[in-house]
Design an enzyme around this catalytic site. Structure first.
Site, PDB file in Angstrom:
ATOM      1  N   ASP A   1      -7.004  -4.273   1.554  1.00 19.92           N
ATOM      2  CA  ASP A   1      -8.180  -3.867   0.786  1.00 19.92           C
ATOM      3  C   ASP A   1      -8.145  -4.635  -0.535  1.00 19.92           C
ATOM      4  O   ASP A   1      -7.073  -4.884  -1.090  1.00 19.92           O
ATOM      5  CB  ASP A   1      -8.133  -2.375   0.456  1.00 19.92           C
ATOM      6  CG  ASP A   1      -8.500  -1.476   1.629  1.00 19.92           C
ATOM      7  OD1 ASP A   1      -8.725  -1.992   2.736  1.00 19.92           O
ATOM      8  OD2 ASP A   1      -8.544  -0.245   1.425  1.00 19.92           O
TER       9      ASP A   1
ATOM     10  N   HIS B   1      -1.031  -5.734   5.726  1.00 18.67           N
ATOM     11  CA  HIS B   1      -0.932  -5.691   7.179  1.00 18.67           C
ATOM     12  C   HIS B   1      -1.051  -7.097   7.765  1.00 18.67           C
ATOM     13  O   HIS B   1      -1.417  -8.043   7.083  1.00 18.67           O
ATOM     14  CB  HIS B   1      -2.003  -4.757   7.740  1.00 18.67           C
ATOM     15  CG  HIS B   1      -1.796  -3.320   7.357  1.00 18.67           C
ATOM     16  ND1 HIS B   1      -1.464  -2.343   8.271  1.00 18.67           N
ATOM     17  CD2 HIS B   1      -1.862  -2.690   6.151  1.00 18.67           C
ATOM     18  CE1 HIS B   1      -1.336  -1.182   7.650  1.00 18.67           C
ATOM     19  NE2 HIS B   1      -1.575  -1.368   6.362  1.00 18.67           N
TER      20      HIS B   1
ATOM     21  N   SER C   1      -1.561  -6.547  -7.006  1.00 13.95           N
ATOM     22  CA  SER C   1      -1.292  -7.967  -7.123  1.00 13.95           C
ATOM     23  C   SER C   1      -2.212  -8.765  -6.216  1.00 13.95           C
ATOM     24  O   SER C   1      -3.374  -8.411  -6.029  1.00 13.95           O
ATOM     25  CB  SER C   1       0.171  -8.259  -6.817  1.00 13.95           C
ATOM     26  OG  SER C   1       0.502  -9.551  -7.252  1.00 13.95           O
TER      27      SER C   1
END
Length: 283
Positions: free
Chosen positions: A88, A145, A248
């Site tokens: 995200d 992921h 980050s």
């Protein structure tokens, strides 16, 4: 104010000390104080707790537990695409690699060799390939992921600076993503080799991977490397591969060959884990 002037204070701040202090606070279990900080953070950054597997703010014993919270099952369905978005966040930049130069922001590029920690032979596999740089803001889900199924071959922890990685800093600090501390993960996949880089930043207390656990700290000041035997670490598309403790950036490198990025993608566009990122065949 120019971007370079705006980031000048970051050159002067004791970024390492601030990051160490923040890491200690984030891992501390401080009862009501922890809950109050989390509640403030959720309100300040408009964090959507409704999609968290555990939406109860008061149940998190440390800020890190909250920050690395899991999502509800099914919250991020996986698109039918060769490569899916691994996080995200928001798109920083993406597109072709010009020989070995990755576009950072207006006026700034950096080399793939610098990004991966100085291994020119490894970087050469991505000459004239493709890249994507994705920024995770404080409000985002902070687990990373897999964009596709892959087998890990090597991981490198590269020591470096701890500049912020927000858009202003990306415009104002030359070579930002190749000078900050980072964890470089090399994979082989059915679509060819790819690299997934976790880039550290100011106040990012640590980075971790599912196969290693916490990679940093320690911060030894020297490059550290781990090699993995075939089949030792194999992950499927959409599997968690790592996480940030505070926000980050992720940078990905893909080799030369047909690759069609999602036509809806553009710099600064919000993105979600699991959405289509690219088709390797162009189809």
């Amino acid at each position: 104010m120019s971007d370079r002037l705006a980031v000048l204070p970051q050159y002067l701040l004791p970024k390492q000390a601030l990051t160490t202090l923040a890491g200690k606070f984030a891992s501390a279990q401080l009862g009501g104080l922890t809950t109050s900080v989390i509640r403030w953070f959720v309100g300040r950054y408009n964090v959507n707790m409704a999609e968290a597997a555990n939406p109860d703010i008061a149940s998190y014993t440390s800020f890190n537990d909250f920050f690395t919270r899991a999502l509800k099952p099914g919250a991020r369905p996986l698109a039918q695409a060769d490569l899916i978005c691994p996080v995200d966040g928001a798109i920083s930049q993406f597109g072709p690699i010009a020989k070995d130069q990755v576009f950072q922001a207006k006026g700034h590029t950096y080399s793939t060799t610098a990004l991966v920690g100085g291994d020119a032979a490894a970087a050469a596999r991505f000459d004239n390939g493709h890249f994507a740089t994705l920024y995770l803001s404080p409000r985002d889900y902070h687990r990373i992921h897999m964009p596709c199924a892959g087998e890990l071959t090597r991981m490198v922890h590269v020591p470096g600076d701890l500049f912020s990685v927000n858009p202003t800093t990306a415009r104002g600090v030359p070579g930002l993503f190749a000078r900050n501390e980072r964890v470089v993960c090399f994979f082989e996949s059915a679509h060819g080799p790819f690299v997934l880089v976790l880039v550290g930043a100011t106040i990012v207390g640590s980075m971790a991977t599912v196969w290693h656990g916490q990679v940093n700290p320690p911060r030894t000041g020297v490059l550290r490397q781990w090699d993995y035997a075939p089949g030792q670490v194999s992950l499927q598309k959409g599997d968690e591969m790592g996480r940030f403790l505070l926000g980050s950036t992720v940078v990905m490198l893909f080799p030369q060959g047909p690759l069609q990025f999602n036509p809806q993608w553009s710099p600064t566009r919000p993105i979600q884990l699991g959405e289509a990122m690219a088709q390797r065949s162009g189809g």
